[in-house]
Design an enzyme around this catalytic site. Structure first.
Site, PDB file in Angstrom:
ATOM      1  N   ILE A 104       0.811  -1.227   0.000  1.00  0.00           N
ATOM      2  CA  ILE A 104       0.000   0.000   0.000  1.00  0.00           C
ATOM      3  C   ILE A 104       0.841   1.273   0.000  1.00  0.00           C
ATOM      4  CG2 ILE A 104      -2.074  -1.019   0.998  1.00  0.00           C
ATOM      5  CD1 ILE A 104      -1.180  -0.158   3.732  1.00  0.00           C
ATOM      6  N   SER A 152       5.352   2.725  -0.553  1.00  0.00           N
ATOM      7  CA  SER A 152       6.767   2.364  -0.567  1.00  0.00           C
ATOM      8  C   SER A 152       7.638   3.598  -0.619  1.00  0.00           C
ATOM      9  CB  SER A 152       7.089   1.470  -1.765  1.00  0.00           C
ATOM     10  OG  SER A 152       6.906   2.168  -2.969  1.00  0.00           O
ATOM     11  N   GLY A 153       8.858   3.428  -0.143  1.00  0.00           N
ATOM     12  CA  GLY A 153       9.881   4.459  -0.211  1.00  0.00           C
ATOM     13  C   GLY A 153      11.174   3.783  -0.610  1.00  0.00           C
ATOM     14  N   ALA A 154      12.258   4.538  -0.656  1.00  0.00           N
ATOM     15  CA  ALA A 154      13.527   3.975  -1.113  1.00  0.00           C
ATOM     16  C   ALA A 154      14.066   2.929  -0.152  1.00  0.00           C
ATOM     17  CB  ALA A 154      14.554   5.090  -1.291  1.00  0.00           C
ATOM     18  N   ASP A 192       8.502  15.455   9.483  1.00  0.00           N
ATOM     19  CA  ASP A 192       8.107  15.158   8.103  1.00  0.00           C
ATOM     20  C   ASP A 192       6.590  15.240   7.950  1.00  0.00           C
ATOM     21  OD1 ASP A 192       8.723  14.684   5.475  1.00  0.00           O
ATOM     22  OD2 ASP A 192       8.992  12.524   5.689  1.00  0.00           O
ATOM     23  N   VAL A 248       5.428  -0.613   2.704  1.00  0.00           N
ATOM     24  CA  VAL A 248       4.334  -0.823   3.657  1.00  0.00           C
ATOM     25  C   VAL A 248       3.323  -1.769   3.031  1.00  0.00           C
ATOM     26  CG1 VAL A 248       2.520   0.265   5.035  1.00  0.00           C
ATOM     27  CG2 VAL A 248       4.660   1.488   4.617  1.00  0.00           C
TER      28      VAL A 248
END
Length: 528
Positions: A23, A25-27, A146, A31
């Protein structure tokens, strides 16, 4: 859920969790929704790749322990965490409504944003809940660092919770987070980042979250942060050099903003004051007139959750290979893209940054962006000067020299040539003709130096050249952004900006008084 299952502690056994759709994503993380069999409950699991994390597990677990003690209806609940191979799994409450960013993208994709993305009542309702969460964090000595629409999650009942508190920022600093209330770590997404975080001079406190909150308010109305079209380095320059952004900044169609009133605009301007001491606290903002427009969670449930994409719809848009990590990450089509820790490559700022990277002519100039967002603490001392350059630096003297010492970075075979006066049209046709420049500033011994170098339009970048000056030990690392910004100003308009004097972010030491004439705490950049 039965009473028996609810009484059970959260499992730390990987086999008790059935991973489902991706559901987000990052580098360095992905998730996924998951089903916890013992608890008979759906959860969200953030899988963080520890391969490149320099943080010791002891330190990391201490931070997670502190995080797990945060209990507030507007902060996402963290249930447990455990290590699976080279990944840290964080088990959290699943908010099936997704993020506010998901809803913004969904509305924009359907073309329903011509009169503004979200109306004032919806914005006030969401942001009031965010402020409640921030007030709780700040009272407990925590800074989120953030705040943005992508980190504001919605439950199916219309509840609002802040996500990504703690761990992402903790990982990005290599674990160098003390429990005091002033940070000097460079984390967060540039478009939402407060000026004092960018400057890295005095450190920052919880007021940095208030700036990000103001940018987020703009994002909820317009669909994007003010400088979303620009790559990260340009965002830093614009934020530091320009007046604070407003609701209108970067918006071409002003018609879409007509429905937003004075109280909303005033609330944004209060948050986006460059002096953090002038910004209100979260508690003070909650009393602002704008938040009288806020409704209850049933309003959100009816107003926007019915328009939101489902989890399965959101999961189809995630293109990154789960588990890939690093600043350069591999996509499903086999290509490589750059991002910061949690950079969304689908976003406008992500596309701009990736485009900037792909257009970089040399790896040397690409590295500047990678280093800017590296996990290393940027607050170290001035970089050491290599031996081959230190031989040209002036020796210690009891008095400051009357004439600046000369330090040249020009190639030996190509001595500096005076830049000839040409029209902007002629210059654009001769992009390969280098511009000879001299940067005059004082070194760590307070001696004046003239640093001579060349800039070739079409090949060099302002941030790349500035990074090289820092790597050579000739410029303080804290002055990267300000030197790059003024270099960019000169090379864009060399006829009207042949010489500029500017204040250095590194400032002055001890009892020294800043003086632009004597270049104490200042530098001068000129075309030679």
């Amino acid at each position: 859920m039965s009473e028996d299952s609810s009484a059970l502690p959260w499992s730390i056994n990987r086999d008790d969790y059935e991973l489902q759709e991706v559901i987000g994503s990052g580098a360095t993380a992905v998730v996924q929704a998951a089903y916890c069999a013992p608890k008979k409950e759906r959860v969200a699991i953030k899988r963080i790749n520890l391969e490149k994390c320099q943080t010791s597990m002891d330190e990391l677990l201490k931070e997670i322990q502190a995080m797990s003690q945060c209990h507030h209806p507007n902060i996402v609940s963290y249930y447990t965490s455990f290590v699976v191979k080279d990944e840290l799994w964080l088990v959290m409450k699943l908010l099936s409504g997704g993020s506010v960013l998901d809803i913004i993208k969904h509305i924009v994709a359907k073309g329903e944003h011509k009169g503004g993305v979200l109306d004032e009542s919806t914005i006030a309702t969401i942001l009031r809940e965010v402020l409640e969460g921030l007030e709780y964090l700040h009272k407990n000595g925590q800074i989120h660092r953030d705040v943005k629409a992508g980190n504001i999650l919605l439950g199916e009942d219309g509840s609002v919770q802040i996500a990504d508190f703690g761990v992402s920022a903790f990982l990005a600093t290599g674990g160098d987070i003390t429990r005091n209330k002033v940070r000097k770590t460079f984390v967060g997404t540039p478009c939402w980042m407060a000026p004092e975080v960018m400057e890295q001079v005095r450190g920052y406190d919880f007021k940095a979250d208030i700036w990000s909150f103001g940018i987020t308010a703009i994002e909820l109305a317009t669909g994007a942060a003010p400088y979303h079209k620009y790559p990260p380095m340009k965002v830093l320059m614009l934020t530091l050099q320009n007046d604070p952004p407003s609701l209108d900044t970067g918006v071409q169609d002003k018609e879409m903003l007509k429905k937003y009133g004075k109280s909303f605009r005033k609330m944004i301007s209060l948050c986006l004051q460059k002096d953090p001491e002038k910004r209100p606290t979260a508690a003070e903002l909650l009393r602002h007139k704008f938040f009288q427009k806020a409704k209850n969670k049933e309003f959100l449930q009816e107003k926007i959750l019915q328009r939101a994409p489902t989890i399965s719809e959101r999961s189809k848009k995630v293109r990154r290979v789960p588990g890939s990590s690093g600043r350069l990450h591999k996509t499903e089509d086999g290509g490589w893209e750059w991002s910061d820790d949690e950079f969304d490559e689908e976003s406008e700022e992500g596309k701009a940054a990736i485009s900037q990277l792909r257009s970089c002519p040399t790896q040397q100039h690409c590295l500047c962006l990678l280093q800017l967002f590296s996990a290393a603490d940027p607050m170290g001392t001035l970089l050491q000067v290599p031996e081959q350059i230190s031989a040209h630096l002036p020796q210690p003297a009891s008095q400051m020299p009357t004439q600046p010492a000369q330090v040249s970075l020009l190639p030996p075979a190509e001595p500096a040539k005076p830049a000839q006066a040409r029209s902007s049209g002629e210059r654009s046709q001769e992009t390969k003709v280098p511009i000879s420049l001299v940067l005059r500033l004082r070194n760590s011994k307070k001696e004046l130096n003239d640093i001579r170098f060349e800039f070739t339009p079409g090949r060099d970048t302002a941030e790349g050249v500035s990074q090289e000056l820092i790597s050579a030990g000739l410029v303080d690392g804290r002055d990267l952004v300000i030197v790059a910004a003024n270099l960019q100003k000169i090379v864009e308009e060399p006829q009207s900006n042949r010489s500029v004097t500017f204040k250095l972010a590194s400032g002055v030491e001890g009892s020294d008084i800043p003086d632009d004439g004597k270049l104490i705490g200042f530098a001068q950049l000129s075309i030679s």
